[in-house]
Design a protein around this motif. Structure first.
Motif, PDB file in Angstrom:
ATOM      1  N   ILE A 179      -4.172  10.308  -0.528  1.00  0.00           N
ATOM      2  CA  ILE A 179      -4.570   9.295  -1.515  1.00  0.00           C
ATOM      3  C   ILE A 179      -3.946   7.961  -1.112  1.00  0.00           C
ATOM      4  CG2 ILE A 179      -4.491   8.606  -3.948  1.00  0.00           C
ATOM      5  CD1 ILE A 179      -4.344  11.514  -4.754  1.00  0.00           C
ATOM      6  N   LEU A 180      -4.765   6.899  -1.124  1.00  0.00           N
ATOM      7  CA  LEU A 180      -4.281   5.562  -0.783  1.00  0.00           C
ATOM      8  C   LEU A 180      -4.329   4.687  -2.022  1.00  0.00           C
ATOM      9  CD1 LEU A 180      -6.209   4.979   2.564  1.00  0.00           C
ATOM     10  CD2 LEU A 180      -3.772   5.461   2.306  1.00  0.00           C
ATOM     11  N   ILE A 181      -3.220   4.019  -2.292  1.00  0.00           N
ATOM     12  CA  ILE A 181      -3.145   3.160  -3.478  1.00  0.00           C
ATOM     13  C   ILE A 181      -2.725   1.768  -3.019  1.00  0.00           C
ATOM     14  CG2 ILE A 181      -2.093   2.855  -5.762  1.00  0.00           C
ATOM     15  CD1 ILE A 181      -1.336   6.122  -4.452  1.00  0.00           C
ATOM     16  N   GLU A 182      -3.555   0.764  -3.328  1.00  0.00           N
ATOM     17  CA  GLU A 182      -3.190  -0.619  -3.018  1.00  0.00           C
ATOM     18  C   GLU A 182      -2.627  -1.232  -4.290  1.00  0.00           C
ATOM     19  OE1 GLU A 182      -6.419  -2.787  -1.039  1.00  0.00           O
ATOM     20  OE2 GLU A 182      -7.220  -0.847  -0.410  1.00  0.00           O
ATOM     21  N   GLY A 183      -1.365  -1.590  -4.262  1.00  0.00           N
ATOM     22  CA  GLY A 183      -0.721  -2.128  -5.471  1.00  0.00           C
ATOM     23  C   GLY A 183      -1.370  -3.437  -5.924  1.00  0.00           C
ATOM     24  N   VAL A 184      -1.446  -3.657  -7.226  1.00  0.00           N
ATOM     25  CA  VAL A 184      -1.979  -4.913  -7.772  1.00  0.00           C
ATOM     26  C   VAL A 184      -0.934  -5.541  -8.693  1.00  0.00           C
ATOM     27  CG1 VAL A 184      -4.409  -4.194  -7.636  1.00  0.00           C
ATOM     28  CG2 VAL A 184      -3.099  -3.685  -9.703  1.00  0.00           C
ATOM     29  N   ASP A 185      -1.126  -6.843  -9.000  1.00  0.00           N
ATOM     30  CA  ASP A 185      -0.115  -7.573  -9.784  1.00  0.00           C
ATOM     31  C   ASP A 185      -0.142  -7.244 -11.262  1.00  0.00           C
ATOM     32  OD1 ASP A 185       0.823  -8.785  -7.578  1.00  0.00           O
ATOM     33  OD2 ASP A 185      -0.403 -10.589  -7.798  1.00  0.00           O
ATOM     34  N   SER A 186      -1.324  -6.915 -11.758  1.00  0.00           N
ATOM     35  CA  SER A 186      -1.380  -6.620 -13.197  1.00  0.00           C
ATOM     36  C   SER A 186      -2.517  -5.648 -13.478  1.00  0.00           C
ATOM     37  CB  SER A 186      -1.585  -7.908 -13.997  1.00  0.00           C
ATOM     38  OG  SER A 186      -2.869  -8.416 -13.737  1.00  0.00           O
ATOM     39  N   LEU A 187      -2.398  -4.952 -14.598  1.00  0.00           N
ATOM     40  CA  LEU A 187      -3.434  -3.995 -15.033  1.00  0.00           C
ATOM     41  C   LEU A 187      -3.756  -4.292 -16.487  1.00  0.00           C
ATOM     42  CD1 LEU A 187      -1.836  -0.778 -13.484  1.00  0.00           C
ATOM     43  CD2 LEU A 187      -3.934  -1.861 -12.677  1.00  0.00           C
ATOM     44  N   ARG A 188      -4.969  -3.938 -16.882  1.00  0.00           N
ATOM     45  CA  ARG A 188      -5.343  -4.144 -18.284  1.00  0.00           C
ATOM     46  C   ARG A 188      -5.515  -2.785 -18.968  1.00  0.00           C
ATOM     47  NH1 ARG A 188      -9.304  -5.684 -14.867  1.00  0.00           N
ATOM     48  NH2 ARG A 188     -11.108  -4.289 -14.740  1.00  0.00           N
ATOM     49  N   GLY A 189      -5.804  -2.782 -20.248  1.00  0.00           N
ATOM     50  CA  GLY A 189      -6.040  -1.536 -20.975  1.00  0.00           C
ATOM     51  C   GLY A 189      -7.350  -0.886 -20.547  1.00  0.00           C
ATOM     52  N   VAL A 223       0.839  -1.203   0.000  1.00  0.00           N
ATOM     53  CA  VAL A 223       0.000   0.000   0.000  1.00  0.00           C
ATOM     54  C   VAL A 223       0.877   1.258   0.000  1.00  0.00           C
ATOM     55  CG1 VAL A 223      -1.738   1.281   1.339  1.00  0.00           C
ATOM     56  CG2 VAL A 223      -1.798  -1.225   1.254  1.00  0.00           C
ATOM     57  N   THR A 224       0.450   2.247  -0.757  1.00  0.00           N
ATOM     58  CA  THR A 224       1.126   3.556  -0.733  1.00  0.00           C
ATOM     59  C   THR A 224       0.169   4.576  -0.153  1.00  0.00           C
ATOM     60  OG1 THR A 224       2.498   3.068  -2.650  1.00  0.00           O
ATOM     61  CG2 THR A 224       2.085   5.394  -2.182  1.00  0.00           C
ATOM     62  N   GLU A 225       0.677   5.371   0.771  1.00  0.00           N
ATOM     63  CA  GLU A 225      -0.133   6.478   1.291  1.00  0.00           C
ATOM     64  C   GLU A 225       0.550   7.772   0.854  1.00  0.00           C
ATOM     65  OE1 GLU A 225      -1.542   6.382   5.382  1.00  0.00           O
ATOM     66  OE2 GLU A 225      -1.124   8.529   5.538  1.00  0.00           O
ATOM     67  N   LEU A 226      -0.178   8.562   0.083  1.00  0.00           N
ATOM     68  CA  LEU A 226       0.373   9.833  -0.398  1.00  0.00           C
ATOM     69  C   LEU A 226      -0.325  10.973   0.323  1.00  0.00           C
ATOM     70  CD1 LEU A 226       2.095  11.528  -2.367  1.00  0.00           C
ATOM     71  CD2 LEU A 226       0.202  11.376  -3.994  1.00  0.00           C
ATOM     72  N   ARG A 227       0.444  11.775   1.033  1.00  0.00           N
ATOM     73  CA  ARG A 227      -0.131  12.942   1.728  1.00  0.00           C
ATOM     74  C   ARG A 227       0.281  14.226   1.015  1.00  0.00           C
ATOM     75  NH1 ARG A 227       1.802   9.633   5.421  1.00  0.00           N
ATOM     76  NH2 ARG A 227       3.628  10.926   5.844  1.00  0.00           N
ATOM     77  N   ASN A 228      -0.538  15.256   1.199  1.00  0.00           N
ATOM     78  CA  ASN A 228      -0.348  16.543   0.529  1.00  0.00           C
ATOM     79  C   ASN A 228      -0.348  16.379  -1.001  1.00  0.00           C
ATOM     80  OD1 ASN A 228      -0.244  19.305   0.836  1.00  0.00           O
ATOM     81  ND2 ASN A 228       1.984  19.397   0.819  1.00  0.00           N
TER      82      ASN A 228
END
Ligand code: EPU
Length: 456
Positions: A237-247, A203-208
């Motif tokens: 903003i909170l981003i939960e990383g995933v293994d793959s993304l599609r178009g 997980v990434t937590e981005l502040r400001n």
């Protein structure tokens, strides 16, 4: 429109030659009519980069025909992405399946003056384990720093090496979610974090974070691709990383900077312009200022109509990050403020040096004094920044024609509308820069009844 050689010039073919770069403009005619705005430059270019993250082809709609889009397109192609035009005008398909590492020289040759290679870092690190940014410290990147970007990438575990060719970024151990607080809600650094965090482990937590509508639209693009992104109050903003993304398949948010530019052109020339595709929600702050200055607008289903509602009035405005008054809106507004009765003050708080363009407006008869270190003024909403500039505009001053050189995108647009508002003939050079962000610029001017020739 006539060329100086006296031949009638088709504005569409003149568009192709816009790099020819000089317009002779006869002012004094109000701009009236309808123009359409397409997708926002500041979303489209980032969404194109996001396509690199997908395992399948992405489709982007409402892509404007501007040179910044061409730059990103060729940068993607240099990295092995296949970019094809769709059947519908303004639609492109981006197939990243053949993505490869490009060389410094190739990236450099295709990047022009653009900062966009910086945003390739996250996707390229996930895809290929390496990203290159040419010419750091040279004029290409200029004095707009990228320290927030590099610090964020390091926080994900990237290794940043500087060499004489530029910056080489690698991720020997992959990228891992991070806690990041930006020193300032930078648009580009927020996009950097989003484009990197979606495929980082954890997980990434981005502040400001920056929360511009174009960033929210990029989040929508990434969510369509399979990303998990949420936002909380106070710029988190909170981003939960995933293994793959599609178009993805996405229609870009409209260009509110272009819409605001035409709105100010209506004010400055005492014209009446309907901007098709403009929406109220993303322009609330602009519309408030537009009304305070004495503008009249009517929000409709398919766009917004802009004109004067009476004599123009002076205002005090501070540029700011969203939801404040955008730094890209102040240049055309300042042209209109030269026609307001009284003293206006514009504080530029986002960039430390974005009022230099006003010197040419003074050449055209404006009375604008720039205070390089800002000034104190009552009723400020934005706290003073260390690197602030302020412009004091005394109006109304009749404008007259002059010979001026476009310095940058927004400053250049403001010269054109100043020339259109002025009495007599102006020569505006280096018009090609305006193609970076304004689609079919000459055709739109022509539609609105502007009197100009393409010179050379
Ligand atoms: N900054 C740093 N370090 C960094 C990054 C930014 O100090 O690493 C500073 C900048 O020097 C500036 C402030 O932070 O003083 C804000 O910069 P930001 O990163 O928000 O701007 P950007 O992402 O480089 C985008 C738009 C600009 C727009 C700004 C502000 C694109 C391609 N560009 O730039 O648009 O003015 O956000 O909204 O999205 C334009 O359209 O003409 C244009 C310049």
């Amino acid at each position: 429109m006539k060329s100086l050689l006296g031949r009638a010039t088709d504005p569409k073919s003149a568009e192709k030659d816009l790099a020819g770069e000089v317009l002779a403009i006869r002012g004094g005619r109000p701009l009236t009519g309808r123009v359409e705005v397409k997708g926002a430059k500041n979303l489209v270019t980032k969404a194109m980069v996001a396509a690199l993250l997908g395992e399948t082809t992405s489709t982007l709609r409402d892509v404007p025909d501007i040179s910044d889009v061409k730059v990103v397109r060729s940068l993607l192609e240099v990295h092995g992405v296949r970019v094809e035009d769709g059947d519908e005008e303004g639609t492109i398909h981006l197939d990243p399946s053949g993505a490869v590492t490009a060389h410094f020289e190739e990236i450099d040759a295709h990047a022009g003056a653009s900062r966009i290679p910086i945003l390739f870092c996250g996707p390229l690190l996930h895809l290929l384990g390496e990203a290159l940014i040419p010419d750091l410290g040279g004029c290409r990147i200029g004095d707009r720093p990228i320290n927030f970007h590099m610090d964020a990438l390091r926080a994900f575990g990237a290794v940043v090496d500087k060499s004489y060719e530029g910056i080489r970024i690698t991720a020997p151990n992959g990228l891992t979610g991070a806690n990041i607080e930006l020193p300032y809600p930078s648009v580009g650094a927020t996009e950097q974090v989003l484009l990197t965090a979606v495929r980082a482990k954890g997980v990434t937590e981005l502040r400001n974070a920056a929360i511009e509508p174009e960033i929210m639209d990029l989040i929508a693009v990434l969510q369509k691709m399979g990303a998990i992104i949420s936002y909380e109050p106070n710029r988190v903003i909170l981003i939960e990383g995933v293994d793959s993304l599609r178009g993805y398949d996405h229609r870009a948010i409209f260009d509110r900077n272009e819409a605001a530019s035409w709105a100010c052109a209506a004010l400055a020339t005492d014209g009446d312009i309907f901007v098709g595709g403009a929406r109220q929600q993303e322009m609330l702050t602009f519309l408030n200022v537009f009304r305070k200055v004495g503008g009249w607008f009517d929000v409709r289903e398919d766009g917004i109509q802009f004109r004067r509602g009476g004599a123009l009035k002076p205002v005090t405005v501070e540029t700011d990050v969203h939801p404040g008054f955008m730094t890209d809106w102040q240049q055309p507004l300042i042209v209109a403020l030269t026609q307001a009765e009284g003293q206006s003050v514009v504080h530029e708080t986002v960039y430390e040096n974005r009022l230099g363009f006003t010197a040419a407006l003074n050449q055209m008869g404006a009375d604008i004094v720039v205070h390089p270190h800002g000034i104190d003024a009552p009723d400020r909403r934005v706290p003073r920044r260390a690197l602030e500039q302020a412009a004091v505009i005394n109006g109304p001053t009749p404008l007259h024609g002059a010979d001026v050189v476009v310095p940058d995108l927004r400053g250049g647009y403001s010269y054109v509308i100043a020339a259109l508002a002025a009495e007599g003939e102006s020569v505006v050079r280096n018009i090609g820069i305006i193609r970076r962000g304004y689609e079919k610029f000459l055709t739109k001017l022509e539609t609105l009844g502007a009197d100009f020739d393409v010179v050379g």
